[in-house]
Design a protein around this motif. Structure first.
Motif, PDB file in Angstrom:
ATOM      1  N   SER A 119       0.828  -1.197   0.000  1.00 13.69           N
ATOM      2  CA  SER A 119       0.000   0.000   0.000  1.00 13.69           C
ATOM      3  C   SER A 119       0.861   1.245   0.000  1.00 13.69           C
ATOM      4  O   SER A 119       0.543   2.243  -0.646  1.00 13.69           O
ATOM      5  N   ALA A 120       1.972   1.211   0.741  1.00 17.08           N
ATOM      6  CA  ALA A 120       2.842   2.374   0.827  1.00 17.08           C
ATOM      7  C   ALA A 120       3.438   2.711  -0.528  1.00 17.08           C
ATOM      8  O   ALA A 120       3.553   3.866  -0.906  1.00 17.08           O
ATOM      9  N   LYS A 121       3.849   1.683  -1.293  1.00 17.08           N
ATOM     10  CA  LYS A 121       4.421   1.931  -2.606  1.00 17.08           C
ATOM     11  C   LYS A 121       3.394   2.555  -3.543  1.00 17.08           C
ATOM     12  O   LYS A 121       3.695   3.447  -4.316  1.00 17.08           O
ATOM     13  N   LYS A 122       2.151   2.098  -3.445  1.00 17.25           N
ATOM     14  CA  LYS A 122       1.108   2.668  -4.288  1.00 17.25           C
ATOM     15  C   LYS A 122       0.840   4.122  -3.926  1.00 17.25           C
ATOM     16  O   LYS A 122       0.549   4.946  -4.776  1.00 17.25           O
ATOM     17  N   SER A 123       0.914   4.442  -2.612  1.00 16.74           N
ATOM     18  CA  SER A 123       0.538   5.774  -2.171  1.00 16.74           C
ATOM     19  C   SER A 123       1.648   6.800  -2.362  1.00 16.74           C
ATOM     20  O   SER A 123       1.470   7.961  -2.036  1.00 16.74           O
ATOM     21  N   THR A 124       2.806   6.404  -2.864  1.00 21.29           N
ATOM     22  CA  THR A 124       3.881   7.355  -3.129  1.00 21.29           C
ATOM     23  C   THR A 124       4.249   7.360  -4.599  1.00 21.29           C
ATOM     24  O   THR A 124       5.392   7.611  -4.964  1.00 21.29           O
ATOM     25  N   SER A 125       3.304   7.092  -5.464  1.00 18.24           N
ATOM     26  CA  SER A 125       3.555   7.150  -6.895  1.00 18.24           C
ATOM     27  C   SER A 125       3.484   8.597  -7.361  1.00 18.24           C
ATOM     28  O   SER A 125       3.235   9.514  -6.584  1.00 18.24           O
ATOM     29  N   SER A 126       3.687   8.798  -8.645  1.00 16.81           N
ATOM     30  CA  SER A 126       3.805  10.145  -9.203  1.00 16.81           C
ATOM     31  C   SER A 126       2.595  11.024  -8.888  1.00 16.81           C
ATOM     32  O   SER A 126       1.451  10.624  -9.087  1.00 16.81           O
ATOM     33  N   GLY A 127       2.876  12.231  -8.410  1.00 16.79           N
ATOM     34  CA  GLY A 127       1.829  13.207  -8.165  1.00 16.79           C
ATOM     35  C   GLY A 127       1.090  13.049  -6.866  1.00 16.79           C
ATOM     36  O   GLY A 127       0.221  13.867  -6.555  1.00 16.79           O
ATOM     37  N   ASN A 128       1.393  12.027  -6.076  1.00 12.18           N
ATOM     38  CA  ASN A 128       0.735  11.883  -4.785  1.00 12.18           C
ATOM     39  C   ASN A 128       1.474  12.692  -3.726  1.00 12.18           C
ATOM     40  O   ASN A 128       2.612  13.105  -3.928  1.00 12.18           O
ATOM     41  N   LEU A 129       0.847  12.895  -2.587  1.00 15.23           N
ATOM     42  CA  LEU A 129       1.336  13.841  -1.591  1.00 15.23           C
ATOM     43  C   LEU A 129       1.925  13.131  -0.380  1.00 15.23           C
ATOM     44  O   LEU A 129       1.270  12.282   0.229  1.00 15.23           O
ATOM     45  N   ILE A 130       3.165  13.483  -0.033  1.00 17.80           N
ATOM     46  CA  ILE A 130       3.812  13.021   1.185  1.00 17.80           C
ATOM     47  C   ILE A 130       3.856  14.191   2.159  1.00 17.80           C
ATOM     48  O   ILE A 130       4.450  15.239   1.858  1.00 17.80           O
ATOM     49  N   VAL A 131       3.221  14.037   3.313  1.00 18.89           N
ATOM     50  CA  VAL A 131       3.213  15.073   4.348  1.00 18.89           C
ATOM     51  C   VAL A 131       4.135  14.616   5.466  1.00 18.89           C
ATOM     52  O   VAL A 131       3.955  13.530   6.017  1.00 18.89           O
ATOM     53  N   CYS A 132       5.123  15.446   5.810  1.00 19.17           N
ATOM     54  CA  CYS A 132       6.202  14.988   6.683  1.00 19.17           C
ATOM     55  C   CYS A 132       6.603  16.090   7.663  1.00 19.17           C
ATOM     56  O   CYS A 132       6.491  17.283   7.350  1.00 19.17           O
ATOM     57  N   ASN A 133       7.049  15.679   8.855  1.00 20.59           N
ATOM     58  CA  ASN A 133       7.651  16.653   9.762  1.00 20.59           C
ATOM     59  C   ASN A 133       9.039  17.025   9.247  1.00 20.59           C
ATOM     60  O   ASN A 133       9.595  16.358   8.376  1.00 20.59           O
ATOM     61  N   TRP A 134       9.633  18.093   9.817  1.00 29.69           N
ATOM     62  CA  TRP A 134      10.859  18.641   9.229  1.00 29.69           C
ATOM     63  C   TRP A 134      11.812  19.037  10.341  1.00 29.69           C
ATOM     64  O   TRP A 134      11.487  19.913  11.166  1.00 29.69           O
TER      65      TRP A 134
END
Length: 389
Positions: free
Chosen positions: A122-137
């Motif tokens: 599922s993780a690989k599918k959800s990080t394909s082109s144009g999808n959004l990764i929201v992350c702390n910094w």
């Protein structure tokens, strides 16, 4: 430090902008002897590894320039760029002491197992082109890791316009720890977040990374998000969202980078990171079936049992930026970090005071000029948008 106590969150007592200071402890004679030995060996290690990092960066730039010949070929160029980025970014991470980076795909719902093979898929599918990764910094290390794993489109967000713009990998590194820009420079095109993600999806440009805190912290808590998700719904089914959290474990020196106002700060921190024999980073991604982009997601899933400045287990009210509030809570549950009421504006005020105490009044005049320029740019961008409308 008490002189910076005004930027200590009142609800939690956490100061998110200063580098973490290890607690003082009594050491045995053996530990004291080892400390003396490390004080001699570490500078030598730092010099050697910093030289190697410089060589690798130079080679990376040369390979990038050579790859421009493939740019008319579209897919082949993107494949080449992805391969080169993965190889060199991972090599640099290794030189910085990150030999093994643990990445888990986890679930936060009770009664369900984590890190399953289904979640990994599922993780690989959800990080394909144009999808959004929201992350702390928390550091430029975050940028290196994300570049290695995803070769994404990095973004810079602006508090005053609630828009984003695309930045390069090198710009993303520079922005880590830098003085936050609250409004876009004149002539720079920015987009509402949802429109930008959809545009990148149509171009096949790779996943989009956004750091909604708007600035780096010391990895002890989560700042209140810039409300860039205001136009989104809960759940937001028009895009795929991956909620990700990066957490550093350390003993003496933290790889987090909160103050990087000039090259001397950046060089000093990079040298100390290279001098470390080993650094630790753990990455957690929320399983896609629990993502706020899943049609079956409920806002209550993201707002319950959340560690924050309030009591744990209290359901907090949904704010104007409903999706941002939900993602912030989910990220807090992934990391067990507290959620703070401090924002990127507080970081700006902190850095103003930091500069004043360390560099004097002259530096504050430069900051005032930057703010005036930003205000002028904001007015120009608003007038241009009104003309288009």
């Amino acid at each position: 430090m008490e002189k910076f106590s005004r930027w200590r969150d009142q609800g939690t007592g956490i100061q998110p902008f200063l580098p973490p200071v290890p607690a003082n402890a009594d050491h045995s004679p053996i530990e004291k002897t080892l400390t003396v030995i490390l004080m001699i060996v570490k500078p030598i290690t730092g010099v050697v590894k910093l030289a190697l990092v410089s060589v690798v960066v130079l080679a990376f730039v040369l390979f990038q320039m050579a790859g421009l010949a493939l740019s008319p070929l579209g897919f082949l160029y993107r494949l080449y760029s992805r391969l080169i980025m993965a190889i060199f970014a991972r090599f640099i991470l290794g030189l910085l002491g990150f030999f093994w980076i643990k990445h888990e795909v986890v679930t936060i719902r009770r009664g369900r197992s984590s890190s399953t093979s289904k979640n990994q898929i599922s993780a690989k599918k959800s990080t394909s082109s144009g999808n959004l990764i929201v992350c702390n910094w928390s550091s430029y290390i975050d940028v290196l890791y994300l570049a290695f794993r995803y070769n994404p489109v990095f973004t810079q967000i602006y508090l005053q316009t609630l828009t984003v713009r695309e930045v390069t990998f090198w710009e993303a590194l520079r922005l880590s720890g830098s003085y936050p820009e609250l409004s876009p420079p004149e002539g720079v095109e920015t987009w509402p977040l949802l429109d930008f993600v959809k545009a990148m999806h149509s171009k096949g440009a790779g996943p989009v990374v956004v750091f909604p805190e708007g600035t780096t912290t010391n990895n002890r808590a989560i700042l209140k998000f810039v409300p860039i998700f205001k136009s989104c719904s809960v759940p937001e089914t028009s895009i795929d969202i991956t909620v990700m959290a990066l957490k550093y474990d350390y003993y003496k020196f933290a790889p987090t980078f909160t103050v990087g106002l000039n090259n001397s700060y950046r060089f000093g921190h990079l040298f100390r990171t290279c001098a470390q024999f080993y650094n630790s980073l753990t990455v957690k991604s929320l399983a896609s079936e629990e993502s706020p982009s899943n049609p079956n997601f409920s806002a209550m899933d993201g707002l319950s049992s959340t560690p924050s400045g309030a009591a744990i287990g209290v359901v907090e009210p949904v704010e104007e930026d409903a999706l941002g509030s939900v993602i912030m809570n989910l990220m807090g549950r992934l990391t067990r970090f507290r959620k703070l009421g401090l924002t990127v504006q507080d970081k700006v005020d902190f850095l103003d005071y930091f500069i004043l105490r360390n560099n004097g009044i002259g530096s504050m005049k430069k900051i005032s000029t930057q703010k005036a320029t930003s205000t002028s740019a904001l007015s120009s961008s608003r007038s241009s948008r009104s003309k288009r409308q």
